[in-house]
Write a protein that holds these residues in place. Structure first.
Motif, PDB file in Angstrom:
ATOM      1  N   LYS A   9      12.687  -2.735   1.067  1.00  0.00           N
ATOM      2  CA  LYS A   9      11.858  -2.838   2.259  1.00  0.00           C
ATOM      3  C   LYS A   9      10.403  -2.602   1.882  1.00  0.00           C
ATOM      4  O   LYS A   9      10.104  -2.020   0.835  1.00  0.00           O
ATOM      5  CB  LYS A   9      12.279  -1.794   3.290  1.00  0.00           C
ATOM      6  CG  LYS A   9      13.597  -2.093   3.948  1.00  0.00           C
ATOM      7  CD  LYS A   9      13.860  -1.072   5.034  1.00  0.00           C
ATOM      8  CE  LYS A   9      15.130  -1.411   5.779  1.00  0.00           C
ATOM      9  NZ  LYS A   9      15.347  -0.474   6.900  1.00  0.00           N
ATOM     10  N   THR A  10       9.512  -3.029   2.749  1.00  0.00           N
ATOM     11  CA  THR A  10       8.092  -2.810   2.511  1.00  0.00           C
ATOM     12  C   THR A  10       7.830  -1.300   2.441  1.00  0.00           C
ATOM     13  O   THR A  10       8.143  -0.571   3.379  1.00  0.00           O
ATOM     14  CB  THR A  10       7.250  -3.440   3.632  1.00  0.00           C
ATOM     15  OG1 THR A  10       7.558  -4.842   3.699  1.00  0.00           O
ATOM     16  CG2 THR A  10       5.761  -3.246   3.376  1.00  0.00           C
ATOM     17  N   VAL A  14       2.256   0.599  -0.802  1.00  0.00           N
ATOM     18  CA  VAL A  14       2.527  -0.580  -1.635  1.00  0.00           C
ATOM     19  C   VAL A  14       1.981  -0.401  -3.045  1.00  0.00           C
ATOM     20  O   VAL A  14       2.650  -0.726  -4.030  1.00  0.00           O
ATOM     21  CB  VAL A  14       1.967  -1.861  -0.976  1.00  0.00           C
ATOM     22  CG1 VAL A  14       2.013  -3.042  -1.935  1.00  0.00           C
ATOM     23  CG2 VAL A  14       2.733  -2.175   0.307  1.00  0.00           C
ATOM     24  N   GLU A  18       4.245  -0.553  -6.411  1.00  0.00           N
ATOM     25  CA  GLU A  18       3.975  -1.550  -7.458  1.00  0.00           C
ATOM     26  C   GLU A  18       3.729  -0.877  -8.807  1.00  0.00           C
ATOM     27  O   GLU A  18       4.265  -1.310  -9.828  1.00  0.00           O
ATOM     28  CB  GLU A  18       2.747  -2.395  -7.085  1.00  0.00           C
ATOM     29  CG  GLU A  18       2.975  -3.313  -5.925  1.00  0.00           C
ATOM     30  CD  GLU A  18       3.448  -4.678  -6.348  1.00  0.00           C
ATOM     31  OE1 GLU A  18       3.077  -5.139  -7.443  1.00  0.00           O
ATOM     32  OE2 GLU A  18       4.193  -5.287  -5.568  1.00  0.00           O
ATOM     33  N   PRO A  44       5.437 -13.673  -1.107  1.00  0.00           N
ATOM     34  CA  PRO A  44       6.107 -13.158   0.088  1.00  0.00           C
ATOM     35  C   PRO A  44       7.591 -13.549   0.116  1.00  0.00           C
ATOM     36  O   PRO A  44       7.972 -14.611  -0.355  1.00  0.00           O
ATOM     37  CB  PRO A  44       5.353 -13.818   1.249  1.00  0.00           C
ATOM     38  CG  PRO A  44       4.313 -14.683   0.662  1.00  0.00           C
ATOM     39  CD  PRO A  44       4.391 -14.624  -0.816  1.00  0.00           C
ATOM     40  N   ASP A  53      11.592  -7.271   6.922  1.00  0.00           N
ATOM     41  CA  ASP A  53      10.816  -6.165   6.381  1.00  0.00           C
ATOM     42  C   ASP A  53      11.021  -6.069   4.870  1.00  0.00           C
ATOM     43  O   ASP A  53      10.831  -5.037   4.274  1.00  0.00           O
ATOM     44  CB  ASP A  53      11.174  -4.852   7.067  1.00  0.00           C
ATOM     45  CG  ASP A  53      12.641  -4.476   6.894  1.00  0.00           C
ATOM     46  OD1 ASP A  53      13.418  -5.304   6.371  1.00  0.00           O
ATOM     47  OD2 ASP A  53      13.013  -3.355   7.270  1.00  0.00           O
ATOM     48  N   TYR A  55      10.136  -6.540   1.078  1.00  0.00           N
ATOM     49  CA  TYR A  55       8.929  -6.605   0.266  1.00  0.00           C
ATOM     50  C   TYR A  55       9.189  -7.255  -1.086  1.00  0.00           C
ATOM     51  O   TYR A  55       8.400  -8.076  -1.558  1.00  0.00           O
ATOM     52  CB  TYR A  55       8.357  -5.201   0.060  1.00  0.00           C
ATOM     53  CG  TYR A  55       7.125  -5.211  -0.802  1.00  0.00           C
ATOM     54  CD1 TYR A  55       5.942  -5.726  -0.310  1.00  0.00           C
ATOM     55  CD2 TYR A  55       7.154  -4.738  -2.099  1.00  0.00           C
ATOM     56  CE1 TYR A  55       4.804  -5.768  -1.094  1.00  0.00           C
ATOM     57  CE2 TYR A  55       6.017  -4.763  -2.893  1.00  0.00           C
ATOM     58  CZ  TYR A  55       4.847  -5.284  -2.385  1.00  0.00           C
ATOM     59  OH  TYR A  55       3.726  -5.328  -3.162  1.00  0.00           O
ATOM     60  N   LEU A  56      10.303  -6.882  -1.723  1.00  0.00           N
ATOM     61  CA  LEU A  56      10.571  -7.345  -3.084  1.00  0.00           C
ATOM     62  C   LEU A  56      12.070  -7.430  -3.304  1.00  0.00           C
ATOM     63  O   LEU A  56      12.828  -6.614  -2.786  1.00  0.00           O
ATOM     64  CB  LEU A  56       9.965  -6.365  -4.091  1.00  0.00           C
ATOM     65  CG  LEU A  56      10.079  -6.747  -5.561  1.00  0.00           C
ATOM     66  CD1 LEU A  56       8.759  -6.510  -6.263  1.00  0.00           C
ATOM     67  CD2 LEU A  56      11.174  -5.955  -6.240  1.00  0.00           C
TER      68      LEU A  56
END
Length: 104
Positions: A9-10, A14, A18, A44, A53, A55-56
């Motif tokens: 999830k996001t 961030v 990362e 995205p 939701d 993110y990755l």
């Protein structure tokens, strides 16, 4: 092949996610014995239905489920699993799927 897919999830932070994911987690995961490939989503992540939701998405591949089991039972695999809990401490921030694959 066998795959493990982690859908994150996001994160609240961030930049911190990362930095840790790409600077620590991936290099650590790449030390697992038998790892064939590590992939991450680029850009995205879009949902075709429902709320999004995500993110990755990260995926690791092994020859088969037994090779994956051995990898995660190794010291490197245990360290990788423990590290994941640093940036996604519970299952509210990540969903993980493990499966065999076959080409069709």
């Amino acid at each position: 092949m066998a795959a493990l897919v982690a859908i994150y999830k996001t994160p609240a932070d961030v930049d911190a996610f990362e930095k840790h994911y790409f600077g620590t987690h991936i290099p650590l995961a790449k030390t697992m014995p038998g790892l064939r490939k590590y992939e991450v989503s680029h850009g995205p992540v879009s949902a075709l239905a429902g709320p999004n939701d995500v993110y990755l998405v990260g995926a690791v591949y092994f020859d088969d489920l037994e090779a994956m089991r051995r990898a995660f039972a190794s010291p490197e695999g245990r360290a990788t699993a423990a590290d994941r809990r640093l940036f996604a401490p519970d299952e509210t921030g990540v969903r993980i799927f493990v499966f065999d694959t076959r080409e069709v």
